[in-house]
Each structure stands twice: as C-alpha cells, then as structure tokens.
Design a protein around this motif. Structure first.
Motif, PDB file in Angstrom:
ATOM      1  N   ASN A  65      -5.785   4.897  -2.847  1.00 46.40           N
ATOM      2  CA  ASN A  65      -4.738   4.753  -3.855  1.00 46.40           C
ATOM      3  C   ASN A  65      -5.319   4.707  -5.263  1.00 46.40           C
ATOM      4  O   ASN A  65      -4.786   5.313  -6.198  1.00 46.40           O
ATOM      5  CB  ASN A  65      -3.907   3.503  -3.591  1.00 46.40           C
ATOM      6  CG  ASN A  65      -2.840   3.716  -2.534  1.00 46.40           C
ATOM      7  OD1 ASN A  65      -2.565   4.851  -2.136  1.00 46.40           O
ATOM      8  ND2 ASN A  65      -2.243   2.634  -2.065  1.00 46.40           N
ATOM      9  N   HIS A 115      -6.681  -0.458  -2.783  1.00 45.53           N
ATOM     10  CA  HIS A 115      -7.054   0.384  -1.652  1.00 45.53           C
ATOM     11  C   HIS A 115      -7.755   1.594  -2.246  1.00 45.53           C
ATOM     12  O   HIS A 115      -7.238   2.232  -3.170  1.00 45.53           O
ATOM     13  CB  HIS A 115      -5.822   0.797  -0.847  1.00 45.53           C
ATOM     14  CG  HIS A 115      -6.173   1.504   0.422  1.00 45.53           C
ATOM     15  ND1 HIS A 115      -6.408   2.860   0.485  1.00 45.53           N
ATOM     16  CD2 HIS A 115      -6.366   1.030   1.674  1.00 45.53           C
ATOM     17  CE1 HIS A 115      -6.707   3.201   1.728  1.00 45.53           C
ATOM     18  NE2 HIS A 115      -6.693   2.110   2.460  1.00 45.53           N
ATOM     19  N   THR A 118       2.835   1.775  -3.257  1.00 44.65           N
ATOM     20  CA  THR A 118       1.969   2.399  -4.264  1.00 44.65           C
ATOM     21  C   THR A 118       1.807   3.882  -3.987  1.00 44.65           C
ATOM     22  O   THR A 118       1.890   4.719  -4.896  1.00 44.65           O
ATOM     23  CB  THR A 118       0.592   1.711  -4.286  1.00 44.65           C
ATOM     24  OG1 THR A 118       0.755   0.335  -4.614  1.00 44.65           O
ATOM     25  CG2 THR A 118      -0.331   2.367  -5.306  1.00 44.65           C
ATOM     26  N   ARG A 124       0.837  -1.210   0.000  1.00 42.53           N
ATOM     27  CA  ARG A 124       0.000   0.000   0.000  1.00 42.53           C
ATOM     28  C   ARG A 124       0.866   1.252   0.000  1.00 42.53           C
ATOM     29  O   ARG A 124       0.616   2.203  -0.747  1.00 42.53           O
ATOM     30  CB  ARG A 124      -0.924   0.001   1.219  1.00 42.53           C
ATOM     31  CG  ARG A 124      -1.739   1.279   1.345  1.00 42.53           C
ATOM     32  CD  ARG A 124      -2.605   1.279   2.582  1.00 42.53           C
ATOM     33  NE  ARG A 124      -3.264   2.559   2.747  1.00 42.53           N
ATOM     34  CZ  ARG A 124      -3.991   2.887   3.802  1.00 42.53           C
ATOM     35  NH1 ARG A 124      -4.164   2.004   4.777  1.00 42.53           N
ATOM     36  NH2 ARG A 124      -4.553   4.077   3.901  1.00 42.53           N
ATOM     37  N   TRP A 125       1.904   1.279   0.840  1.00 43.59           N
ATOM     38  CA  TRP A 125       2.723   2.480   0.946  1.00 43.59           C
ATOM     39  C   TRP A 125       3.705   2.590  -0.205  1.00 43.59           C
ATOM     40  O   TRP A 125       4.105   3.697  -0.579  1.00 43.59           O
ATOM     41  CB  TRP A 125       3.416   2.510   2.308  1.00 43.59           C
ATOM     42  CG  TRP A 125       2.406   2.457   3.415  1.00 43.59           C
ATOM     43  CD1 TRP A 125       2.253   1.477   4.351  1.00 43.59           C
ATOM     44  CD2 TRP A 125       1.353   3.404   3.648  1.00 43.59           C
ATOM     45  NE1 TRP A 125       1.175   1.756   5.158  1.00 43.59           N
ATOM     46  CE2 TRP A 125       0.608   2.926   4.751  1.00 43.59           C
ATOM     47  CE3 TRP A 125       0.980   4.592   3.039  1.00 43.59           C
ATOM     48  CZ2 TRP A 125      -0.492   3.613   5.255  1.00 43.59           C
ATOM     49  CZ3 TRP A 125      -0.128   5.278   3.536  1.00 43.59           C
ATOM     50  CH2 TRP A 125      -0.847   4.793   4.635  1.00 43.59           C
ATOM     51  N   GLY A 157      -1.278  -1.248  -7.456  1.00 40.90           N
ATOM     52  CA  GLY A 157      -2.535  -0.906  -6.802  1.00 40.90           C
ATOM     53  C   GLY A 157      -3.641  -1.893  -7.098  1.00 40.90           C
ATOM     54  O   GLY A 157      -4.488  -2.169  -6.253  1.00 40.90           O
TER      55      GLY A 157
END
Length: 357
Positions: free
Chosen positions: A239, A236, A201, A198-199, A231
């Motif tokens: 994102n 998410h 991306t 997630r981070w 992503g």
C-alpha cells in the motif's frame, strides 16, 4: 474429491490434486500455507487466517511447474516430501513478492485455466490473485469477477472486499471503467463497514488512480491523501508503494514531472519505507516518463538496467512492455528510434494504457 466440495478451498484442491508431488518443491512458506488451507498440515501459529497471498503464490508455482535452476529451501522441501513421500528437488523460489521465473510461463497456464472454467469461489479468488502476481491483469479480471459474484452470493463480505480491491487494480490496468469504478465503491463501503483498514486503503488508492486517469486531479489528490493517512496508521508495504506510484501518476497528469519523479523514486529506494521490489516492475515506466533532468535520467537508467537484469528472460508481458517503454524514453537521441521500434513491436493489446494511438 466430490465428497469434499463443501469444504473451504475444495475447488482449489480439486484443481491441484494431480500436482501434489510438486508441493515438495515449494519454499516452506508456500508449502505450509497451501497444505494448511487443504487441512493437510497444522496452520502456522502466527497465522490467524488463511494466508491468501502465499496460497496464491503456491498455486501459481504449481500451475507453472518446477523450473531447473531455481531453488527453494531444503527445510520446506524436506517437510513437504515427508508428507507426500516424494524426494526433495529443485523448485520455484519466492523472492521479491512472487515466484522467481514464474511469470515467464505463468500467463499461458492461467489462460488455459481461464478457458477451462468451472471453479468454485475460493479457487477463482486464488487464481485471480495469482494472475495479478504474474502481471496478467486481463486474466485476473475474469477470475476475480467470478469470485466476487460468488462471495457476494454467499455473504462472505470480508473476503469480498479484498477480492474487489484486486479486481479494481486489475481494471485500472485494462482501462475497464465499467467494472472497476463499481468495484471500488463497493470495496470501500465493505472495508469501512467491516473494519478492514488495509483494504480500505487499497480501494482508495484504486479510486485515486481512476480519478487521475480521468484527469480529475482534485479528487485524485483528496482520495490519495485519505489513503496515505490511513496507510500510515496501518502500514503495509504494498500500500505504501502504491500510494507513491499513484502520487507519481497524479504528478504526471498535472505536468509536474519533478514531483512525480520524487514520489515514484521512493519505490526504488531501498532505505525508504515505500520501497517494494516487485512493484518496481509497475513503477519503472512512470519513473522513466517523469525523469526529465540529467541526474534523474541517470538514476532511472540505472534502475531500469537493474530491473532488466533481475527479470532475466522473463516472458511476463507487462514487465517486458514497461521495461521496453522505459528504455525507449531514456535512450539517447542516437538510439531512441530503435528502442521505440522495439517497444512498438511488442503486443500491447493487453495493456491499453501503454498501447499507441
């Protein structure tokens, strides 16, 4: 309180310990996250780690204070009231990814808290996240830089990657290349090393935005393509929305308004996976700028009017500037001048990307 300084969230607890009566007025998710972080309630069985987003929302709600006319849910207020011995009452309701009405007053308490200083790392990270939710990116930068320095010194590298991504997004809005570009590079490295898709991306999205603003469209397209592939494998909502906003920014930089509108409109389309109610407040300016045809302008005007209605009397500075900018771009010739004058009368010193000249 001094004896608790070694505990997680100790600084945040000290910051908010005089506001515990207000926890009774928070929605259930916010109250549970905050009390769980303070060790005053059992954490949710669904949460494998502290829910920083909800903790930040709760913190922002507390420093803003309860507002009449908004309502949490009775269950959450009742559970918090039982813990603190306070009666349920009106409170701040989280809707669309942020506390309703909080942004109208949230930047002034954040400014006061920033001046006050003296926060531990966890408190600074939480306040920085809260500031981004209030669109107070200039305030967020100070908190997040302090948090990143502390987390780096403590070797808390997982949370450091997350904090650096928030810092990078804040510096995009304040055009702080010297802080933002190193933050992006470090966040990408840490997120990759520690398997935080997630981070990773998020860091790539921020890098693509910086590249687009620099006019380096080849890099921007390559990096946002990597972010989109990542992503889709670890979807998410924020994102996905930011990817489309960034593609819109790249389209505008390339002079391709049709492609820019197509990408940004996805954030406003309720049936699209990239739809995000809160991030519409950021995307509306791009949508208006990309709307060149009659049909696109009509869609953008309707979206702007809906967003203005939902924002109400919010004093959130960036939201007001984005809406004013959109209204001016979408106004007909007869009323365009008055809308541009109204937009230029706003204080844009804290949003250099939209400032004239």
């Amino acid at each position: 309180m001094q004896a608790e300084t070694h505990l997680p969230f100790a600084g945040l607890h000290q910051l908010t310990h005089t506001m515990t009566d207000r926890v009774a007025h928070l929605p259930p998710a916010q109250a549970d996250a905050l009390l769980g972080a303070f060790g005053m309630a059992e954490p949710s069985p669904r949460a494998s780690a502290p829910r920083f987003f909800m903790i930040a929302l709760a913190t922002l709600s507390l420093v803003v204070g309860p507002r009449a006319g908004t309502a949490g849910t009775r269950g959450g207020r009742g559970r918090a009231a039982a813990r603190f011995g306070t009666p349920p009452g009106p409170g701040v309701h989280a809707g669309g990814g942020r506390p309703a009405g909080a942004c109208g007053d949230g930047t002034r308490p954040l400014e006061r808290l920033e001046r006050q200083g003296g926060y531990d790392v966890q408190a600074a990270a939480t306040l920085g996240t809260a500031a981004t939710m209030a669109n107070a990116y200039d305030r967020a930068t100070g908190f997040l830089r302090h948090a990143a320095a502390g987390l780096r010194g403590q070797c808390r590298l997982g949370l450091l990657a997350q904090t650096l991504v928030f810092l990078a997004f804040s510096t995009v809005h304040t055009v702080d290349w010297e802080t933002g570009l190193p933050a992006v590079a470090e966040a990408m490295r840490l997120a990759e090393e520690h398997a935080q898709p997630r981070w990773l991306t998020g860091a790539r999205i921020a890098k693509a935005q910086f590249a687009a603003l620099h006019g380096d469209l080849d890099t921007a397209l390559a990096v946002i393509g990597e972010a989109e592939r990542q992503g889709l494998s670890a979807a998410h909502p924020s994102n996905l929305a930011f990817i489309q906003i960034t593609r819109g920014l790249i389209g505008l930089a390339a002079g391709d308004h049709a492609e820019a509108f197509h990408c940004v409109w996805r954030v406003f389309d309720p049936v699209d996976p990239a739809h995000h109610p809160f991030l519409r407040t950021i995307a509306i300016a791009e949508l208006a700028e990309a709307a060149t045809g009659a049909e696109q302008r009509a869609l953008a005007k309707a979206a702007s009017e809906r967003l203005a209605a939902s924002a109400g009397a919010s004093g959130a500075q960036l939201t007001r500037i984005n809406l004013a900018f959109a209204h001016a771009l979408l106004a007909d010739d007869e009323h365009a001048e008055e809308h541009f004058r109204a937009a230029l009368d706003l204080d844009m010193s804290r949003a250099p990307l939209l400032a004239p000249g």
